[in-house]
Design an enzyme around this catalytic site. Structure first.
Site, PDB file in Angstrom:
ATOM      1  N   TYR A  52      68.852  10.518  53.356  1.00 41.90           N
ATOM      2  CA  TYR A  52      68.226  11.580  52.554  1.00 41.90           C
ATOM      3  C   TYR A  52      69.002  12.863  52.822  1.00 41.90           C
ATOM      4  O   TYR A  52      69.529  13.059  53.918  1.00 41.90           O
ATOM      5  CB  TYR A  52      66.751  11.749  52.920  1.00 41.90           C
ATOM      6  CG  TYR A  52      65.857  10.610  52.450  1.00 41.90           C
ATOM      7  CD1 TYR A  52      65.904   9.364  53.078  1.00 41.90           C
ATOM      8  CD2 TYR A  52      64.984  10.771  51.387  1.00 41.90           C
ATOM      9  CE1 TYR A  52      65.099   8.320  52.654  1.00 41.90           C
ATOM     10  CE2 TYR A  52      64.165   9.728  50.951  1.00 41.90           C
ATOM     11  CZ  TYR A  52      64.222   8.509  51.592  1.00 41.90           C
ATOM     12  OH  TYR A  52      63.426   7.478  51.173  1.00 41.90           O
ATOM     13  N   GLU A  53      69.042  13.731  51.801  1.00 40.75           N
ATOM     14  CA  GLU A  53      69.963  14.869  51.890  1.00 40.75           C
ATOM     15  C   GLU A  53      69.600  15.887  52.966  1.00 40.75           C
ATOM     16  O   GLU A  53      70.387  16.770  53.282  1.00 40.75           O
ATOM     17  CB  GLU A  53      70.122  15.539  50.529  1.00 40.75           C
ATOM     18  CG  GLU A  53      68.856  16.176  50.014  1.00 40.75           C
ATOM     19  CD  GLU A  53      68.955  16.513  48.525  1.00 40.75           C
ATOM     20  OE1 GLU A  53      69.880  16.065  47.855  1.00 40.75           O
ATOM     21  OE2 GLU A  53      68.066  17.238  48.057  1.00 40.75           O
ATOM     22  N   SER A  54      68.426  15.766  53.571  1.00 43.42           N
ATOM     23  CA  SER A  54      68.074  16.644  54.688  1.00 43.42           C
ATOM     24  C   SER A  54      68.909  16.340  55.924  1.00 43.42           C
ATOM     25  O   SER A  54      68.836  17.076  56.905  1.00 43.42           O
ATOM     26  CB  SER A  54      66.594  16.487  55.021  1.00 43.42           C
ATOM     27  OG  SER A  54      66.307  15.129  55.300  1.00 43.42           O
ATOM     28  N   GLY A  55      69.672  15.249  55.906  1.00 43.36           N
ATOM     29  CA  GLY A  55      70.551  14.950  57.039  1.00 43.36           C
ATOM     30  C   GLY A  55      70.178  13.688  57.799  1.00 43.36           C
ATOM     31  O   GLY A  55      70.850  13.332  58.761  1.00 43.36           O
TER      32      GLY A  55
ATOM     33  N   HIS B 104      73.500  21.990  46.141  1.00 35.89           N
ATOM     34  CA  HIS B 104      73.307  22.007  47.598  1.00 35.89           C
ATOM     35  C   HIS B 104      74.654  22.056  48.325  1.00 35.89           C
ATOM     36  O   HIS B 104      74.808  22.769  49.317  1.00 35.89           O
ATOM     37  CB  HIS B 104      72.587  20.727  48.057  1.00 35.89           C
ATOM     38  CG  HIS B 104      71.099  20.774  47.888  1.00 35.89           C
ATOM     39  ND1 HIS B 104      70.396  21.901  47.579  1.00 35.89           N
ATOM     40  CD2 HIS B 104      70.174  19.779  48.033  1.00 35.89           C
ATOM     41  CE1 HIS B 104      69.104  21.607  47.520  1.00 35.89           C
ATOM     42  NE2 HIS B 104      68.938  20.329  47.789  1.00 35.89           N
TER      43      HIS B 104
END
Lengths: 261, 281
Positions: A52-55, B104
């Site tokens: 997920y793009e939160s890392g 982003h």
């Protein structure tokens, strides 16, 4: 064997999950993509790496996250990296095999709009915007898309190019110097679509049980192309259905009534 | 050198009308208490930078304190749209705002470039994407070695960055764990940085040596605000209040309801209200 009754949304999620394998490293979008990826992980693709793009890398949530950064994603991940690292090393570095996206508007060439409906400067509806999607669409080796069919969503011409798919079709990606494959699969609540090898136009290759060509056309804003041989999507198995429903029930309990899918 | 202050003092000393400010946090550790203090002090005309301007920027915009928002995803994650920000963009209520929209990847790179002291960030992005047609800050550069065309965006250099973190030591060193987001870069890119923390401890000696630490000399002020990220979360302290995010959709849908909610929950209370909100989460 008889199979329990299932909804078109359940069929969509399960058909999408089947396209994933244990070898995939998948950049997961929130909503239907997240549900499909986790059903795959909990059924036939236990080795899949979900990012997920939160890392969070290699995450295995027990419930579907409401946001891309819910605590559970980090707690169950192999590792968590900073957001700049996520986008520079992992996505731009070419480490991700599949980007799994949803769309507000989609055209027949897999171009996606999640930015505005209407004119950018004077929007009819201001949508959230692209987030990670503009680069997911060009840096992951392939892109899978999942969305519910409607004439508002599947349109002849999208209002804004949030994420580039196959552009005008054919070799348009190559002409822009984009080396990745781009949209390779579209799974809707009615059908499975794949791009024509030459024109790159999404073509129906399989329809879900009980769905007619008329229904597919009525809920799509462009003239639908069907493959020479259109298969019937195998209905959900008991295991697939039970896995999805358990996941959604857990999610609903965790988020106070919202499915996160 | 980090100064320990009340949140009221730290905001008053470090945030000025007209500033470019980042209240960063990627879903996790969003500095809600700090932004509420800025709203209480009525510091306006702000340029807000944030990758994911969620509820707290909806509140700043809805209270009329922003003139411009630089962002890459203006949604309430998993819930829907930011209704106050939409109202400002679509109808100019309570005032019109300028928006500068990125992806982003661009925002993360722009913070990193700011932290690195570079004027711009270079990355492989925006290929085929429409944003470069509507945002003049998205340009391109040719690699002098390969000839490849790459995207370039100006680096972020906020006047001040606010973040929330789990711990500070008595010296003012800051520890962040869990989803670390872009906070370290946002602090190092800024001229001034204010950190609110869950807890102040003597030192970090018994902790993992590689936890993300901002040394005290990179931080201008530290304020102890338990629960200061609510309804976002602080890994190891309390969970994300997903119900509050869902509830925000209802509150923000109506101008009157929004205004009343802000009076009752922001204007008429202080930062100490946050600790009670996270009890039981």
């Amino acid at each position: 064997m008889t199979v329990s009754a299932f909804t078109p949304n359940e069929m969509m999620t399960i058909a999408a999950s089947r396209a994933l394998s244990s070898d995939d490293v998948c950049f997961v979008g929130i909503g239907a993509p997240s549900a499909a990826c986790n059903v795959a992980r909990l059924t036939h693709a236990p080795g899949i790496t979900l990012i997920y793009e939160s890392g969070t890398i290699g995450t295995a949530p027990d419930v579907l996250p409401l946001s891309i950064g819910d605590g559970e994603l980090c707690e169950t991940a192999l590792t968590t990296v900073s957001v700049p690292e996520m986008f520079r090393y992992w996505l731009q570095g070419g480490r991700i095999s599949i980007g799994f996206l949803g769309a507000a508007q989609l055209d027949r060439f897999g171009n996606i709009n999640t930015t505005v409906i209407g004119d950018y400067r004077r929007p009819k509806v201001r949508l959230p915007g692209g987030g990670g999607a503009p680069e997911i669409a060009t840096s992951c080796r392939k892109v899978f898309i999942t969305m519910k069919q409607s004439t508002r969503g599947m349109v002849e011409k999208i209002d804004f190019f949030t994420s580039f798919g196959h552009g005008e079709g054919g070799d348009h990606r190559r002409r822009l110097g984009i080396e990745t494959e781009g949209p390779a699969l579209l799974v809707t609540d009615l059908a499975v679509w794949k791009p024509d090898p030459e024109t790159k136009e999404f073509t129906v290759v399989s329809m879900h049980p009980g769905v007619t060509r008329g229904q597919v056309q009525e809920t799509c804003g462009w003239k639908v192309r069907f493959a020479d041989r259109v298969e019937e999507t195998p209905p959900p198995t008991e295991l697939e259905l039970a896995t999805l429903r358990d996941l959604q029930a857990r999610t609903e309990r965790a988020h106070g009534g919202k499915k996160g899918a | 050198m980090a100064k320990f202050q009340s949140l009221r003092e730290a905001v008053a000393e470090n945030l000025r009308a007209g500033d470019t400010v980042a209240f960063e946090g990627f879903t996790h550790l969003i500095p809600h208490a700090a932004a509420h203090e800025a709203i209480r002090q009525g510091i306006g005309d702000l340029t807000l930078i944030r990758m994911t301007p969620d509820i707290v920027y909806d509140q700043l915009v809805g209270m009329g304190l922003a003139k411009k928002v630089v962002f890459s995803y203006a949604g309430n994650p998993g819930v829907g749209l930011l209704r106050r920000m939409r109202d400002a963009i679509e109808n100019g209520w309570p005032r019109a705002i300028e928006t500068v929209e990125h992806s982003h990847a661009a925002m993360a790179n722009a913070y990193e470039a700011g932290a690195a002291g570079l004027p711009c960030a270079v990355f492989r992005g925006y290929r085929g994407a429409g944003l470069k047609e509507v945002n003049p800050d998205i340009r391109s550069i040719v690699c002098p070695f390969t000839g490849e065309e790459l995207a370039a965006v100006p680096s972020h250099r906020p006047d001040v960055t606010f973040i929330h973190a789990q711990k500070a030591s008595r010296r003012g060193d800051v520890l962040v764990e869990g989803i670390v987001g872009v906070q370290k870069e946002a602090v190092l890119a800024a001229k001034r940085a204010v950190v609110t923390v869950e807890e102040i401890v003597d030192d970090f000696e018994d902790l993992h040596p590689n936890l993300c630490v901002l040394p005290h000399w990179t931080v201008t002020a530290v304020a102890h605000v338990p629960g200061g990220a609510h309804p976002s979360y602080a890994h190891g302290y309390y969970g994300r209040d997903n119900a509050a995010y869902l509830e925000w959709d209802r509150i923000s849908a109506d101008r009157g309801l929004f205004t009343r909610w802000m009076k009752e929950n922001v204007l008429d209370v202080g930062p100490e209200a946050f600790a009670a909100r996270v009890r039981g989460l």
